[in-house]
Design a protein around this motif. Sequence first.
Motif, short mmCIF file in Angstrom:
data_model
loop_
_atom_site.label_atom_id
_atom_site.label_comp_id
_atom_site.label_asym_id
_atom_site.label_seq_id
_atom_site.Cartn_x
_atom_site.Cartn_y
_atom_site.Cartn_z
N PRO A 1 0.83 -1.21 0.00
CA PRO A 1 0.00 0.00 0.00
C PRO A 1 0.87 1.26 0.00
N LYS A 2 0.34 2.32 -0.59
CA LYS A 2 1.01 3.62 -0.53
C LYS A 2 0.52 4.32 0.74
N TYR A 3 1.46 4.89 1.50
CA TYR A 3 1.15 5.48 2.81
C TYR A 3 1.77 6.87 2.85
N GLU A 4 0.97 7.90 2.90
CA GLU A 4 1.50 9.26 2.77
C GLU A 4 0.65 10.25 3.57
N PRO A 5 1.21 11.43 3.88
CA PRO A 5 0.46 12.41 4.66
C PRO A 5 -0.69 13.01 3.87
N PHE A 6 -1.77 13.32 4.58
CA PHE A 6 -2.88 14.06 3.98
C PHE A 6 -3.00 15.44 4.64
N ALA A 7 -3.06 15.47 5.96
CA ALA A 7 -3.17 16.74 6.68
C ALA A 7 -2.18 16.76 7.83
#
Lengths: 402, 196
Positions: A355-361
């Motif tokens: 899975p891709k795991y990245e910041p949103f807020a």
Amino acid sequence: MSRIIPASLTAALVIGLALAPLAPAQQAKEPPPPWKQGQPASMADSMLAPIPQPPAPAAPGELQVDKIKLPPGFKVSVWASGIANARAMTWGDKGTLFVSSRVAGQVYAVVDKGGQREVKVIAKGLNLPNGVAFKDGTLYIAEISRITKMPGIESKLDNPPAMEVVYDILPRDLPHGWKYLAFGPDGKLYFNIGAPCNICIPPDTHANISRINPDGTGFEYFAHGVRNSVGFDWHPVTKELYFATHARDWLGEDVPSDRFDIAAKKGLHFGFPYCHQGDIPDPEFGKGRSCSEFAAPLIKTGPHVAGNGVEFYTGSMFPAEYKNRAFLAQRGSWNRTQKIGFRVMMVTLRTGDVPKYEPFAEGWLQGDKIWGRPVYTKQMKDGSLLIADDYAGAIYRVTYSR
Amino acid sequence: MRSLVGASIVLALAATIGSPASAADLDAGRRKSEPCAACHGGDGNSTIPGTPSLAGQPVYFTHWQLIKYRDGRRKDPLMSPFAQSLSDTDMADLAAFYEAQRPRQRPAKIDGAKVAAGRELAALHHCTSCHKPGLVGQQQVPRLAGQDFDYLLKLLRGFKAKTASDLDGTMTMAAQPLQEQDVLNLVHFMASLDGE
């Protein structure tokens, strides 16, 4: 500490530690407070302690919403404030947002009146009422040891009905006893029963995700070896359960990682207390066990990040690639000298790939100072996203326009 | 307080409510504390056995207790009705005022042997983990040093009996292993500390 521990006792303690270097510092004594339990002797001087909850919500002017960073095209504003300790959110059929709290002991109803949000307290003095779920006109509330309901609540917000007991024989332990509560695609009510400790061999009745029928019958354990999951959701397409888990404390700055997991079927064991983050045997309880016995995490979400809310996005306001992404609200660390978390992350599940795991807020953490703690999200009907901040007692709304 | 908290004073207090939430105001806190003075002392140092001193108590502690009196989780014949009239701002102002007052050790008949036993118990039961060395309190955790003997005794017995109001259960759990003699020894120790 030296002031009140007599020299003789200190000496005894030091000798005891020298003989058993791996044993927790307090083994020979009474149990320490839950947050300190499992602290090794090498960390006995640590100043780390849980971040206290402010007694009152922040004033609107104190909400530094301009500090929140989002991907291009997204905007955030304060949707409601003055909601002490605002936590989990669920929608009523008629558009009321029900909001839980933990130490504030209250459940709120937020009503939109001509663009202004009106906040009503519909229950107070409750025992850490973190869980709220809504179905067929009825609000369900989870406290430490019981689940109650308020039928027809939405037409009686100013005169709430008595809370009717659905199920009241859950464990009474307070550590990790507060619950997330949600209806699964099978119509059952799901909730966590956390481990009553930082690290211990929990009773068979604890460290799980459980479910019951909405009438209180049919209790069963669904997932085992889950230290404490206070956020989960079901994939909109596959209908499988995904959940976040808080990992144990006092094992170090960078380990173990919190986790994001999938429980595709009932009965899986996720490792607590024997194995952390899928590959670190617990120094005390992991002996004689192997991490390969247990379900491995889908994502290691980071050490001490305190992953709470999990929500799959199903709306159409955000760009098309956001469909079926999961938002993970991370309330942020206390058991780490360098603070981490205090953000909303996003997960893109990819067939045949990690899975891709990245910041949103991000932005509730400024340097070493925090002004808020994002704890749960809730999608609005129009596809915008609400983020609850229990520290500041506010709810923010994220919108998108190209 | 019984004689002072008349309807007029509660009304006067209520009239100050409604100002926008802002940083706590010490002067406002001093003004708003007038109805509290009869029991808790003008400077937050009570002289009535069984009534706690509030001087030097951490802001979060006093504020949380007032919230719990207001929402019914903590009950007292005098405090429960009084807290009903308080806004969050009133509570913040009162808490800030009391934290800024210098605490004085309450008079008590202290038994040296019990103090010594209590000191060991305090170490054994990790009291300083939350209450800090010297039991001076911090954040939402109260100052115990030099507090009123009868009040400490009532509270600690209440935690043991699982009837005292607890923010998150920590004190109820901590009190469970205590025997009555332990409770007494701990109270002697806490009351003996001047907190300087």
